[in-house]
Design a protein around this motif. Structure first.
Motif, PDB file in Angstrom:
ATOM      1  N   THR A  79       5.803  27.859  39.586  1.00 58.77           N
ATOM      2  CA  THR A  79       4.802  28.635  38.834  1.00 58.77           C
ATOM      3  C   THR A  79       5.401  29.882  38.196  1.00 58.77           C
ATOM      4  O   THR A  79       4.916  30.356  37.167  1.00 58.77           O
ATOM      5  N   ALA A  80       6.480  30.420  38.782  1.00 62.31           N
ATOM      6  CA  ALA A  80       7.083  31.640  38.239  1.00 62.31           C
ATOM      7  C   ALA A  80       8.070  31.353  37.115  1.00 62.31           C
ATOM      8  O   ALA A  80       8.497  32.271  36.414  1.00 62.31           O
ATOM      9  N   PHE A  81       8.392  30.084  36.927  1.00 60.89           N
ATOM     10  CA  PHE A  81       9.420  29.740  35.943  1.00 60.89           C
ATOM     11  C   PHE A  81       8.914  30.041  34.531  1.00 60.89           C
ATOM     12  O   PHE A  81       7.812  29.687  34.153  1.00 60.89           O
ATOM     13  N   GLY A  82       9.736  30.696  33.735  1.00 62.59           N
ATOM     14  CA  GLY A  82       9.424  30.918  32.330  1.00 62.59           C
ATOM     15  C   GLY A  82       8.629  32.164  32.020  1.00 62.59           C
ATOM     16  O   GLY A  82       8.306  32.426  30.871  1.00 62.59           O
ATOM     17  N   ARG A  83       8.323  32.966  33.055  1.00 66.21           N
ATOM     18  CA  ARG A  83       7.530  34.173  32.795  1.00 66.21           C
ATOM     19  C   ARG A  83       8.255  35.165  31.888  1.00 66.21           C
ATOM     20  O   ARG A  83       7.621  35.930  31.159  1.00 66.21           O
TER      21      ARG A  83
END
Length: 264
Positions: A79-83
């Motif tokens: 879910t934190a990927f690409g923030r």
């Protein structure tokens, strides 16, 4: 005949490297926790999980038939990927793709297949045309061959546009026995002089049990949001579609032969 179900590894995507802006699905090169680079196909892209299913099934059928295909992996996005991604379009794509996606091992240094430079043997050309007719792969044209030359060998990539029957699901039985009219645009059609031989050989390889083992690779999570049927029921339809098409292969073989005659 070895009918062992292929094993697909799962990797965790750790670093977004660069987008590949061919087409509308915005695939990307990314690094995974095994240290390798992959071309990632995202479930949040335009065609959703159906393109991933076509890539998985088409790629593993190609591998079963003896073609060189980059290793296919399941690619998990946290879910934190690409923030931290500054491009809003890419950030939205990554947010919509949290969970299980699909990756293909990145062939560093590979060059796009050029039919004017590399002549594919007639037997191999016939086999590729046969397979693409089976898969209803509309995306192997002179404009976009979806083949690479790597280490002086021919590699097949990008089967995401195959199996387009799943975009119109209700009449899959009828679609399974249709000729593949788009074969007229196939980049290797002129060299496909041995279609009947390919038909005989490949029908032996693609036994019903082998098709079922490949289709069984489709994850439940890709099937739960797209269809009213259960995942097992959806996989059964894919299996029946392919086995029906293989059993009626003379229909698409004759269409390919006719299309080739029109080009000569």
């Amino acid at each position: 005949m070895n009918l062992t179900t292929p094993e697909i590894r799962t990797v965790n995507v750790t670093r977004y490297v660069t987008p590949l802006r061919e087409g509308g699905s915005l695939p990307a090169i990314a690094e995974a926790d095994d240290g390798f680079l992959y071309v990632i196909k995202f479930r949040g892209a335009g065609q959703g999980v159906k393109a991933l299913i076509a890539e998985l099934v088409g790629g593993e059928i190609a591998r079963a038939l003896g073609f060189k295909v980059p290793e296919i992996v399941f690619a998990s996005l946290d879910t934190a990927f690409g923030r931290s991604e500054p491009d809003e379009e890419i950030q939205d794509l990554l947010k919509a793709s949290v969970g299980l996606n699909l990756g293909l091992h990145y062939l560093s240094g590979a060059i796009t297949f050029d039919p004017s430079v590399m002549h594919v043997p007639y037997k191999v050309a016939s086999q590729i045309v046969w397979m693409d007719c089976l898969l209803t792969n509309v995306d192997r044209t002179p404009r976009n061959t979806n083949m690479l030359t790597w280490n002086k060998e021919l590699w097949l990539i990008d089967h995401g546009a195959a199996l387009y029957f799943h975009h119109s699901w209700d009449n899959w039985q009828e679609q399974a026995i249709r000729p593949f009219l788009q074969v007229k645009d196939h980049v290797l059609l002129l060299r496909a002089t041995e279609l009947e031989e390919a038909d005989e050989e490949f029908k032996q390889i693609l036994a019903p049990e082998r098709i079922r083992s490949i289709v069984s690779l489709i994850p439940d999570i890709w099937l739960q949001s797209e269809w009213q049927e259960s995942p097992d029921e959806v996989r059964d339809i894919y299996t029946q579609f392919l086995n029906t098409r293989i059993a009626a292969s003379d229909i698409f073989v004759k269409e390919a032969q006719h299309a080739r005659e029109q080009l000569i």
